[in-house]
Design an enzyme around this catalytic site. Structure first.
Site, PDB file in Angstrom:
ATOM      1  N   ARG A 121      37.869  43.786  49.787  1.00 52.95           N
ATOM      2  CA  ARG A 121      37.832  43.114  51.093  1.00 52.95           C
ATOM      3  C   ARG A 121      38.682  41.851  51.020  1.00 52.95           C
ATOM      4  O   ARG A 121      38.407  40.961  50.218  1.00 52.95           O
ATOM      5  CB  ARG A 121      36.385  42.784  51.479  1.00 52.95           C
ATOM      6  CG  ARG A 121      36.279  41.992  52.749  1.00 52.95           C
ATOM      7  CD  ARG A 121      34.839  41.822  53.253  1.00 52.95           C
ATOM      8  NE  ARG A 121      34.871  40.994  54.445  1.00 52.95           N
ATOM      9  CZ  ARG A 121      34.359  39.761  54.534  1.00 52.95           C
ATOM     10  NH1 ARG A 121      33.714  39.221  53.508  1.00 52.95           N
ATOM     11  NH2 ARG A 121      34.480  39.067  55.638  1.00 52.95           N
ATOM     12  N   HIS A 160      39.379  34.885  58.878  1.00 53.98           N
ATOM     13  CA  HIS A 160      38.414  34.234  57.983  1.00 53.98           C
ATOM     14  C   HIS A 160      38.705  32.720  58.011  1.00 53.98           C
ATOM     15  O   HIS A 160      39.038  32.112  56.999  1.00 53.98           O
ATOM     16  CB  HIS A 160      38.537  34.821  56.573  1.00 53.98           C
ATOM     17  CG  HIS A 160      37.333  34.622  55.687  1.00 53.98           C
ATOM     18  ND1 HIS A 160      36.665  35.652  55.080  1.00 53.98           N
ATOM     19  CD2 HIS A 160      36.692  33.495  55.294  1.00 53.98           C
ATOM     20  CE1 HIS A 160      35.660  35.174  54.346  1.00 53.98           C
ATOM     21  NE2 HIS A 160      35.661  33.865  54.457  1.00 53.98           N
ATOM     22  N   GLU A 175      32.062  35.788  60.016  1.00 52.18           N
ATOM     23  CA  GLU A 175      31.088  34.723  60.240  1.00 52.18           C
ATOM     24  C   GLU A 175      31.451  33.760  61.374  1.00 52.18           C
ATOM     25  O   GLU A 175      31.727  32.575  61.125  1.00 52.18           O
ATOM     26  CB  GLU A 175      30.890  33.922  58.941  1.00 52.18           C
ATOM     27  CG  GLU A 175      30.470  34.775  57.754  1.00 52.18           C
ATOM     28  CD  GLU A 175      30.075  33.944  56.531  1.00 52.18           C
ATOM     29  OE1 GLU A 175      30.340  32.730  56.516  1.00 52.18           O
ATOM     30  OE2 GLU A 175      29.485  34.506  55.597  1.00 52.18           O
ATOM     31  N   ASN A 204      26.702  39.440  55.771  1.00 53.82           N
ATOM     32  CA  ASN A 204      26.818  38.516  54.630  1.00 53.82           C
ATOM     33  C   ASN A 204      25.492  37.804  54.447  1.00 53.82           C
ATOM     34  O   ASN A 204      24.936  37.273  55.412  1.00 53.82           O
ATOM     35  CB  ASN A 204      27.898  37.451  54.887  1.00 53.82           C
ATOM     36  CG  ASN A 204      29.298  38.043  54.955  1.00 53.82           C
ATOM     37  OD1 ASN A 204      29.497  39.239  54.707  1.00 53.82           O
ATOM     38  ND2 ASN A 204      30.274  37.217  55.278  1.00 53.82           N
ATOM     39  N   TYR A 261      23.253  35.125  51.682  1.00 55.32           N
ATOM     40  CA  TYR A 261      23.147  34.313  50.462  1.00 55.32           C
ATOM     41  C   TYR A 261      21.743  33.769  50.237  1.00 55.32           C
ATOM     42  O   TYR A 261      21.250  33.741  49.132  1.00 55.32           O
ATOM     43  CB  TYR A 261      24.139  33.141  50.508  1.00 55.32           C
ATOM     44  CG  TYR A 261      25.572  33.610  50.408  1.00 55.32           C
ATOM     45  CD1 TYR A 261      26.161  33.816  49.166  1.00 55.32           C
ATOM     46  CD2 TYR A 261      26.320  33.891  51.540  1.00 55.32           C
ATOM     47  CE1 TYR A 261      27.466  34.278  49.062  1.00 55.32           C
ATOM     48  CE2 TYR A 261      27.625  34.358  51.445  1.00 55.32           C
ATOM     49  CZ  TYR A 261      28.191  34.553  50.200  1.00 55.32           C
ATOM     50  OH  TYR A 261      29.460  35.020  50.099  1.00 55.32           O
ATOM     51  N   GLU A 312      29.313  40.492  51.969  1.00 54.67           N
ATOM     52  CA  GLU A 312      29.295  39.385  51.002  1.00 54.67           C
ATOM     53  C   GLU A 312      27.882  39.174  50.499  1.00 54.67           C
ATOM     54  O   GLU A 312      26.929  39.171  51.286  1.00 54.67           O
ATOM     55  CB  GLU A 312      29.744  38.042  51.622  1.00 54.67           C
ATOM     56  CG  GLU A 312      31.208  37.912  51.868  1.00 54.67           C
ATOM     57  CD  GLU A 312      31.590  36.557  52.475  1.00 54.67           C
ATOM     58  OE1 GLU A 312      30.886  35.552  52.221  1.00 54.67           O
ATOM     59  OE2 GLU A 312      32.596  36.528  53.200  1.00 54.67           O
TER      60      GLU A 312
HETATM   61  C1  FCB Z   1      30.632  32.550  53.126  1.00 55.89           C
HETATM   62  C2  FCB Z   1      32.114  32.653  53.340  1.00 55.89           C
HETATM   63  C3  FCB Z   1      32.921  32.825  52.093  1.00 55.89           C
HETATM   64  C4  FCB Z   1      32.374  32.011  50.939  1.00 55.89           C
HETATM   65  C5  FCB Z   1      30.892  32.210  50.800  1.00 55.89           C
HETATM   66  C6  FCB Z   1      30.287  31.450  49.645  1.00 55.89           C
HETATM   67  O1  FCB Z   1      30.047  31.842  54.166  1.00 55.89           O
HETATM   68  O2  FCB Z   1      32.404  33.737  54.196  1.00 55.89           O
HETATM   69  O3  FCB Z   1      34.255  32.517  52.394  1.00 55.89           O
HETATM   70  O4  FCB Z   1      32.745  30.699  51.082  1.00 55.89           O
HETATM   71  O5  FCB Z   1      30.241  31.851  51.969  1.00 55.89           O
END
Ligand code: FCB
Length: 442
Positions: free
Chosen positions: A81, A124, A169, A295, A297, A352
């Site tokens: 990607r 992006h 995002e 995505n 985290y 992600e």
């Molecule tokens: C996301 C982004 C990516 C990277 C990660 C840690 O929000 O899409 O570019 O910075 O976080």
């Protein structure tokens, strides 16, 4: 080293797509061959990026791309990607910059030659500066400029692309960029955040129209990020706070795409903060998608407070990654299941997921235990969501390699490959070796 998944897991099927992800500004460098973008300007503004760094060289992928694709191939992944720098492929007058287009065509051809599927993101976050100078995402016309860029580029790429994502995002581009001011272009007004979000969503819908026409055989969609919102306690007030935060940061970007409407809490916005929405906008925004990129985290915890809809709670004792984000994999399963319940989703790809760690290179190796365990628990979380009926077809590690982490500069490392920024040498970390094992042992 290996990641373990339960026997029979869909994540062990050969058809499940494993990939690695990057983005243009974070890795390319090569600024001599593109127009300036908003992140160049932001980096040059004192105090905006923690280590005072910029994207002038980054991972020098602009020159090292062939080696980097060999590296990607050596990991055995099915897909890569990447994102396109708008400022590299379009001239100011709106014509294509063939030199920039060729840079990406060479990459796409090399990926194809190595049997790696290309997942291309059109935006992006690196908006050309001359477009920002006309108001950027606050200007409705930017959505039409984006459509024109998507149109010309997808024609030039022909049938080389396996999958297009319009935006990465939009929450970050709009909220972080125009409302909280911690990303480029660094503006700070609630009305700006809401208006830029609307124009980004419109841009997405307009781009879907041309992608469908020019590239009917690719899988076309959008990549959204989610930080699930949890209430601190079960009290109705905290629960309401978490729900309002979820609307504001998460549902705001997905509900228009699938339901053609903002969340009900839109009505709580003061009139001067409400975006201008033209008749027909939602019909454009809710164009059918071939896939949804998710995505993930971390999560955030909220509680109620006087005079505001919600306030974030710092979970001081919780385990965190090096960027301070709580490690809470259950939120990943909960998120995927709840999206599946709320919306009629197309196939989902995790576009992600990953962790920042204070990695050290010792004797040619990086033993990144925190990241290894993060990936293990989050792969399990994806498996759990599949078991609960969510149609998840792929997973991308963020990131292929350490890179420019936006407002954190080069201080935070997210790669499964270590980058020595002095020598530009790449070293596969133990988390990357485990990823390779998982993929090759399917
Ligand atoms: C996301 C982004 C990516 C990277 C990660 C840690 O929000 O899409 O570019 O910075 O976080």
């Amino acid at each position: 080293m290996n990641y373990e998944l339960p026997k029979g897991s869909r994540l062990l099927n050969k058809e499940f797509t494993y990939g690695v992800a990057t983005s243009s500004f974070q890795i390319e460098g090569g600024i001599e061959d593109r127009l300036p973008c908003i992140w160049d300007t932001f980096c040059a503004t004192p105090g905006k990026v923690k280590d005072g760094s910029n994207g002038d060289l980054a991972c020098d992928h602009y020159h090292l791309w062939r080696d980097d694709i060999a590296l990607i191939s050596s990991l055995g992944v099915d897909a890569y990607r990447l994102s396109i720098a708008w400022a590299r492929v379009m001239n100011k007058d709106g014509s294509l910059n063939q030199r920039g287009v060729d840079f990406y065509i060479n990459i796409l051809d090399e990926l194809k030659a190595k049997n790696i599927k290309s997942f291309v993101t059109l935006y992006h976050w690196d908006l050309p500066q001359h477009i920002e100078d006309q108001g950027g995402w606050l200007n409705r016309n930017t959505a039409y400029l984006f459509q024109d860029y998507a149109d010309k580029l997808s024609k030039a790429f022909g049938d080389r692309v396996y999958s297009y994502a319009t935006l990465n995002e939009p929450f970050c581009s709009s909220y972080l960029g125009y409302e909280a001011g911690i990303h480029a272009p660094g503006l700070t007004k609630k009305a700006f955040g809401r208006q830029s979000a609307h124009h980004l969503l419109l841009a997405h819908g307009l781009a879907m129209q041309v992608l469908r026409k020019n590239s009917p055989n690719s899988m076309n969609g959008i990549v959204l990020n989610f930080t699930p919102a949890y209430p601190l306690t079960d009290s109705p007030a905290d629960q309401r706070a978490a729900q309002l935060a979820d609307d504001y940061f998460n549902q705001w970007y997905i509900k228009p795409v699938f339901d053609g409407a903002y969340p009900d809490s839109f009505a709580l916005l003061a009139d001067e903060d409400k975006p201008v929405i033209e008749p027909g906008d939602f019909d454009i925004i809710k164009a059918p998608l071939d896939f949804l990129g998710v995505n993930f985290y971390t999560r955030t915890v909220y509680r109620a407070t006087e005079g505001r809809d919600f306030i974030e709670v710092d979970m001081a004792d919780a385990p965190k990654t090096d960027i301070g984000w709580e490690i809470y994999p259950q939120a990943f399963t909960d998120l995927l299941v709840s999206l599946h319940q709320k919306y009629k989703l197309p196939p989902v790809y995790i576009t992600e997921n990953g962790a920042a760690a204070a990695d050290q290179l010792h004797n040619g190796a990086v033993d990144d235990q925190l990241r290894l365990s993060y990936y293990q628990s989050h792969l399990n979380a994806v498996h759990q969501a599949v078991e609960q009926g969510v149609d998840i077809q792929g997973y991308f590690a963020w990131s292929l390699m350490d890179n420019f982490e936006w407002a954190e500069g080069y201080l935070k490392r997210f790669g499964i490959v270590y980058v020595d920024y002095n020598s530009q040498q790449r070293t596969v970390k133990n988390s990357g070796l485990a990823y390779k094992n998982l993929i090759s042992n399917r």
